[in-house]
Design an enzyme around this catalytic site. Structure first.
Site, PDB file in Angstrom:
ATOM      1  N   GLU A   1       0.825  -1.210   0.000  1.00  7.92           N
ATOM      2  CA  GLU A   1       0.000   0.000   0.000  1.00  7.92           C
ATOM      3  C   GLU A   1       0.860   1.261   0.000  1.00  7.92           C
ATOM      4  OE1 GLU A   1      -4.128  -1.208   2.077  1.00  7.92           O
ATOM      5  OE2 GLU A   1      -2.390  -1.398   3.405  1.00  7.92           O
TER       6      GLU A   1
ATOM      7  N   GLU B   1      -3.677  -9.810   3.607  1.00  8.82           N
ATOM      8  CA  GLU B   1      -4.418  -9.591   4.857  1.00  8.82           C
ATOM      9  C   GLU B   1      -5.482 -10.649   5.145  1.00  8.82           C
ATOM     10  OE1 GLU B   1      -2.619  -5.520   4.159  1.00  8.82           O
ATOM     11  OE2 GLU B   1      -3.310  -7.216   2.954  1.00  8.82           O
TER      12      GLU B   1
END
Length: 257
Positions: A108, A128
């Site tokens: 990210e 995740e």
């Protein structure tokens, strides 16, 4: 700074994530240090471009889950994860030199940069879901916008990483180079960008990013002159220096004002 190094090299701020034994995973202190480093970069008119990279074999493996378990989740800094992913008002270019693993929050961070220059050994992913989490640092939204919905969904729902060449094919990696050439390739991009007037570069970045929120190209073109960076460029000394230097057949001397 305990977990990052920051160096100002002329007009370039260089930020290195420096927890190699933890694959540069980010803990609370590192979030605070990155917030401070990017705040200083954004506020310094003499700093025109930033490069972020990692020490060791990883760019960044995301959040330090061991620290989260030990310390509990702490709020992210004012500009979000790593002091970067919600820094929507920074019009200066930021380059990610991805030297290895860029997973979860590390991916990210890279997606929040303007260019990703990747070593061949780099790998990117949002794993995740494999640990019962959700990628909340902008990766879901940036990835879908940068490579298209179906390709992004393939990466997001599978939680499978991709290598640098696949990232280049998908479109989120700007350039892939052999590992030994990453630093040199990044410097070529730095030198090339610095040939442009810094306020022109900022106006261009702001026009692109804000223009994506307008209702089509016509609306974006109509609105761009109202953007702050566009107005600053239009009134700048550098806007006059460029044509003057061209007419005088000499390299321009940019002042950033």
């Amino acid at each position: 700074m305990q977990h990052i190094t920051v160096q100002q090299d002329g007009h370039v701020t260089r930020i290195e994530l420096a927890r190699p034994q933890q694959l540069n995973a980010i803990n609370a202190q590192m979030h605070a240090e990155l917030e401070a480093a990017f705040n200083a970069f954004a506020a310094d008119d003499d700093q025109w471009l930033a490069v972020i990279t990692g020490q060791g074999r990883a760019f960044c493996a995301g959040s330090d889950l061991k620290a989260v378990v030990a310390e509990g989740h702490r709020p992210y800094p004012a500009h979000g994860y790593a002091g970067l992913i919600e820094r929507f008002d920074c019009d200066k270019p930021i380059i990610a030199a991805v030297n290895g693993l860029a997973l979860g929050g590390g991916f990210e961070v890279a997606l929040a940069c303007d260019l990703i220059i990747a070593a061949e050994s780099a790998r990117f992913g949002l794993p995740e879901p494999r640990v019962g989490a959700v990628a909340l640092g902008g990766g879901l939204h940036r990835l879908a916008r940068q490579i298209g919905l179906k390709r992004a969904m393939g990466m997001i729902l599978s939680a499978e990483p991709v290598d640098a060449r696949e990232g280049e094919r998908l479109g989120f990696v700007t350039q892939v180079v052999p590992d030994a050439e990453l630093a040199a390739a990044t410097e070529r991009w730095v030198e090339t960008i610095l040939k442009g007037a810094p306020l022109s570069i900022r106006a261009s970045k702001q026009a692109v990013m804000r223009g994506l929120d307008e209702q089509g190209v016509a609306a974006a073109m109509a609105a761009q002159e109202s953007y702050p960076a566009f107005a600053a460029w239009r009134a700048s000394d550098d806007a006059r220096e460029g044509p003057t230097a061209f007419a005088e057949k000499r390299p321009p001397v940019w002042q950033g004002r």
